[in-house]
Design a protein around this motif. Structure first.
Motif, PDB file in Angstrom:
ATOM      1  N   PHE A  10       0.834  -1.206   0.000  1.00 18.47           N
ATOM      2  CA  PHE A  10       0.000   0.000   0.000  1.00 18.47           C
ATOM      3  C   PHE A  10       0.867   1.254   0.000  1.00 18.47           C
ATOM      4  CE2 PHE A  10      -2.470   3.407   1.809  1.00 18.47           C
ATOM      5  CZ  PHE A  10      -3.756   3.211   1.327  1.00 18.47           C
ATOM      6  N   PHE A  62       2.578   1.397  -3.607  1.00 19.21           N
ATOM      7  CA  PHE A  62       1.733   1.522  -4.804  1.00 19.21           C
ATOM      8  C   PHE A  62       0.570   2.512  -4.641  1.00 19.21           C
ATOM      9  CE2 PHE A  62       3.827  -2.561  -5.748  1.00 19.21           C
ATOM     10  CZ  PHE A  62       4.307  -2.264  -7.006  1.00 19.21           C
ATOM     11  N   GLY A  63       0.065   2.710  -3.419  1.00 16.27           N
ATOM     12  CA  GLY A  63      -1.067   3.626  -3.207  1.00 16.27           C
ATOM     13  C   GLY A  63      -0.821   4.994  -3.830  1.00 16.27           C
ATOM     14  N   ARG A  83       1.340   5.902  -5.993  1.00 15.35           N
ATOM     15  CA  ARG A  83       1.595   5.800  -7.435  1.00 15.35           C
ATOM     16  C   ARG A  83       0.287   5.660  -8.209  1.00 15.35           C
ATOM     17  NH1 ARG A  83       6.079   4.602  -4.863  1.00 15.35           N
ATOM     18  NH2 ARG A  83       8.092   5.020  -5.890  1.00 15.35           N
ATOM     19  N   VAL A  84      -0.622   4.831  -7.689  1.00 19.94           N
ATOM     20  CA  VAL A  84      -1.929   4.701  -8.347  1.00 19.94           C
ATOM     21  C   VAL A  84      -2.658   6.046  -8.321  1.00 19.94           C
ATOM     22  CG1 VAL A  84      -4.210   3.620  -8.189  1.00 19.94           C
ATOM     23  CG2 VAL A  84      -2.146   2.227  -7.894  1.00 19.94           C
ATOM     24  N   ALA A 109      -7.933   5.245  -5.774  1.00 23.18           N
ATOM     25  CA  ALA A 109      -6.701   4.545  -5.406  1.00 23.18           C
ATOM     26  C   ALA A 109      -6.977   3.580  -4.251  1.00 23.18           C
ATOM     27  CB  ALA A 109      -5.611   5.548  -5.033  1.00 23.18           C
ATOM     28  N   MET A 124      -6.594  -0.550  -4.218  1.00 22.93           N
ATOM     29  CA  MET A 124      -5.849  -1.340  -3.227  1.00 22.93           C
ATOM     30  C   MET A 124      -6.754  -2.383  -2.551  1.00 22.93           C
ATOM     31  SD  MET A 124      -2.863  -0.326  -3.863  1.00 22.93           S
ATOM     32  CE  MET A 124      -2.011  -1.406  -2.696  1.00 22.93           C
ATOM     33  N   TRP A 173      -6.025  -6.604  -2.660  1.00 23.75           N
ATOM     34  CA  TRP A 173      -6.166  -7.600  -1.580  1.00 23.75           C
ATOM     35  C   TRP A 173      -7.106  -8.726  -2.020  1.00 23.75           C
ATOM     36  CZ3 TRP A 173      -4.660  -7.582   3.852  1.00 23.75           C
ATOM     37  CH2 TRP A 173      -5.254  -8.617   4.577  1.00 23.75           C
ATOM     38  N   LYS A 203      -8.134  -9.761  -4.933  1.00 20.55           N
ATOM     39  CA  LYS A 203      -7.787 -10.589  -6.089  1.00 20.55           C
ATOM     40  C   LYS A 203      -6.370 -11.140  -6.007  1.00 20.55           C
ATOM     41  CE  LYS A 203     -10.954  -8.929  -9.618  1.00 20.55           C
ATOM     42  NZ  LYS A 203     -11.098  -8.315 -10.943  1.00 20.55           N
ATOM     43  N   ALA A 239       3.702  -4.617 -10.274  1.00 17.60           N
ATOM     44  CA  ALA A 239       3.411  -3.263 -10.787  1.00 17.60           C
ATOM     45  C   ALA A 239       2.501  -3.340 -12.016  1.00 17.60           C
ATOM     46  CB  ALA A 239       4.714  -2.533 -11.134  1.00 17.60           C
ATOM     47  N   THR A 240       2.777  -4.292 -12.908  1.00 19.92           N
ATOM     48  CA  THR A 240       1.968  -4.447 -14.126  1.00 19.92           C
ATOM     49  C   THR A 240       0.540  -4.861 -13.777  1.00 19.92           C
ATOM     50  OG1 THR A 240       3.896  -5.014 -15.452  1.00 19.92           O
ATOM     51  CG2 THR A 240       1.762  -5.777 -16.279  1.00 19.92           C
ATOM     52  N   ILE A 272      -1.075  -4.383 -10.942  1.00 17.56           N
ATOM     53  CA  ILE A 272      -1.773  -3.257 -10.307  1.00 17.56           C
ATOM     54  C   ILE A 272      -2.111  -2.197 -11.357  1.00 17.56           C
ATOM     55  CG2 ILE A 272      -1.582  -1.383  -8.598  1.00 17.56           C
ATOM     56  CD1 ILE A 272      -0.042  -3.325  -6.803  1.00 17.56           C
ATOM     57  N   TYR A 273      -1.211  -2.018 -12.321  1.00 14.97           N
ATOM     58  CA  TYR A 273      -1.531  -1.092 -13.421  1.00 14.97           C
ATOM     59  C   TYR A 273      -2.836  -1.492 -14.117  1.00 14.97           C
ATOM     60  CZ  TYR A 273      -1.846   0.256 -18.268  1.00 14.97           C
ATOM     61  OH  TYR A 273      -2.358   0.662 -19.479  1.00 14.97           O
ATOM     62  N   THR A 274      -3.019  -2.797 -14.396  1.00 16.04           N
ATOM     63  CA  THR A 274      -4.237  -3.211 -15.115  1.00 16.04           C
ATOM     64  C   THR A 274      -5.489  -2.960 -14.257  1.00 16.04           C
ATOM     65  OG1 THR A 274      -4.118  -5.539 -14.423  1.00 16.04           O
ATOM     66  CG2 THR A 274      -3.025  -4.959 -16.492  1.00 16.04           C
ATOM     67  N   ARG A 294      -5.980   0.833 -14.405  1.00 14.41           N
ATOM     68  CA  ARG A 294      -6.488   1.180 -15.736  1.00 14.41           C
ATOM     69  C   ARG A 294      -7.995   0.907 -15.825  1.00 14.41           C
ATOM     70  NH1 ARG A 294      -5.160  -2.644 -19.712  1.00 14.41           N
ATOM     71  NH2 ARG A 294      -6.247  -3.994 -18.266  1.00 14.41           N
TER      72      ARG A 294
END
Lengths: 180, 220
Positions: A29, A32-33, A35-36, A54, A58, A62, A64, A76-77, A79-81, A84
């Motif tokens: 969290f 990435f939090g 960053r998202v 965001a 997060m 958790w 998925k 990172a990829t 979480i990007y999807t 997105r």
């Protein structure tokens, strides 16, 4: 970024999936939090909407976590999807249907060699993108922030994707083989 | 063996989530049939992952923080949230239409509600957002698709049979990308009738008189 960063995130996400480990989730969290949130703001969300979405992203991370396949994507990829997809809902953009998935069955674990290789390739790709000429790097970032239409994206992106693509392709072949 | 694939810019735009719905449908349906493009898409998603991971390097974003209390609020929501079941949407093994196309049609090929366009050619419009048009086309074996140029971008994905134009042959899983410069006369191969998914972001312009008159009526 050190060479093992990607693998570290995989281990933490696995702890979230297997043990509902709050400390591991906290580390994810904290990285990435923001960053998202910044990604969503770059995509046109205001501060409050980006914060709320965001947090949604997060929560999905958790929930998925068990579906993450580290032989096909870095954390990172992945979480990007999720970010997105949340952005498409948030900005009421066109629906984006996805191809039918090739899921791992519960009894099947991805090949550890594939996992390690993919995580290393992802780290190297990130380093390669960071060292692109400024103009090209900014174009790519704008494409992913949703700032460019498809006709504005160059036909040849000039991105060094051959190695990571071949590795994912091999992982897919193994998966197809185990499914048949 | 699929020999005609998606372009880099379509894959990148699909990864970024900036395509019209009809194009997303064609891209996703091709990927369901083509592991090579599935792997290429994953590599474009990896670029997205790298952009996300590096976003705070940008000085306009470098001070972005989550609100204080965000972690606690998120953990509280996680406690009450139901776990997400895995929902692999997957067409049956021998289906002609893979997902996501099958869901748009409401089943496999027997569920397609064809309308005759004359000459044995049939179509079914697939409802998507207004930014582009998707339709299924049925072209009898050996029959020609009316000669047409293109005003916008058009993707044609073959699901059954095959067609060929002056330059190339397109069989199941192949996707043709045509734009303004493309003028061609595709013909369905003898043998099996050809079924394809065609999407376009502009109406096609037909060169023969009759199809042009029919164009507004049929929305082809």
């Amino acid at each position: 970024m050190n060479s093992g960063q990607g693998t570290e995130w995989v281990i933490l996400l696995r702890k979230v999936a297997d043990d509902q480990d709050t400390d591991a989730f906290t580390a994810l969290f904290e990285h990435f939090g923001p960053r998202v949130k910044a990604f969503l703001m770059k995509s046109g969300a205001d501060h409050a909407m980006a914060e709320e979405c965001a947090q949604d992203v997060m929560v999905t991370v958790w929930k998925k976590a068990a579906q993450f396949d580290p032989s096909r994507a870095s954390v990172a990829t992945w979480i990007y999807t999720i970010a997105r997809n949340r952005r498409i809902d948030m900005l009421r953009r066109d629906r984006r249907p996805e191809p039918e998935d090739l899921n791992w069955g519960p009894e099947e674990e991805p090949d550890q060699f594939d996992v390690l290789g993919l995580q290393q390739e992802s780290d190297q790709l990130a380093a390669a993108i960071a060292s692109l000429p400024e103009k090209q790097r900014v174009m790519i970032e704008r494409a992913y922030f949703g700032d460019l239409s498809h006709s504005e994206i160059a036909e040849e992106t000039g991105l060094p994707l051959g190695t990571i693509k071949s590795r994912i392709r091999l992982a897919l072949e193994r998966l197809r083989h185990s499914l048949s | 063996m699929i020999t005609h694939h998606l372009s880099d810019n379509l894959l990148m735009a699909y990864s970024a989530g900036t395509l019209p719905e009809a194009f997303n449908l064609a891209v996703a349906t091709h990927i369901a049939l083509c592991d090579d493009c599935r792997a290429r898409l994953a590599s474009f998603d990896a670029v997205g992952g790298a952009v996300l991971d590096g976003v705070l390097e940008d000085e306009t974003a470098s001070t972005t923080r989550m609100e204080s209390g965000a972690l606690a609020a998120t953990l509280a929501r996680i406690k009450t949230a139901a776990p997400v079941a895995r929902s692999p949407q997957r067409a049956p093994q021998n289906a002609l239409l893979p997902e996501p196309l099958a869901s748009y049609v409401g089943g496999d090929v027997s569920q397609i509600r064809w309308r005759n366009l004359g000459g044995g050619v049939r179509q079914m419009l697939i409802p998507t957002s207004e930014h582009a048009t998707a339709r299924l086309l049925y072209i009898p074996a050996g029959a020609a698709v009316p000669d047409h140029g293109h005003r916008g971008l058009e993707l044609t994905l073959v699901l059954q049979g095959a067609f060929a134009d002056e330059d190339a042959r397109f069989g199941r899983g192949d996707i043709e990308i045509a734009d303004e410069g493309t003028e061609h006369q595709p013909v369905a191969e003898p043998g099996e009738d050809c079924i394809c998914l065609a999407v376009t972001d502009a109406p096609l312009k037909f060169r023969a008189l009759l199809p042009r008159l029919a164009q507004p009526f049929f929305r082809i």
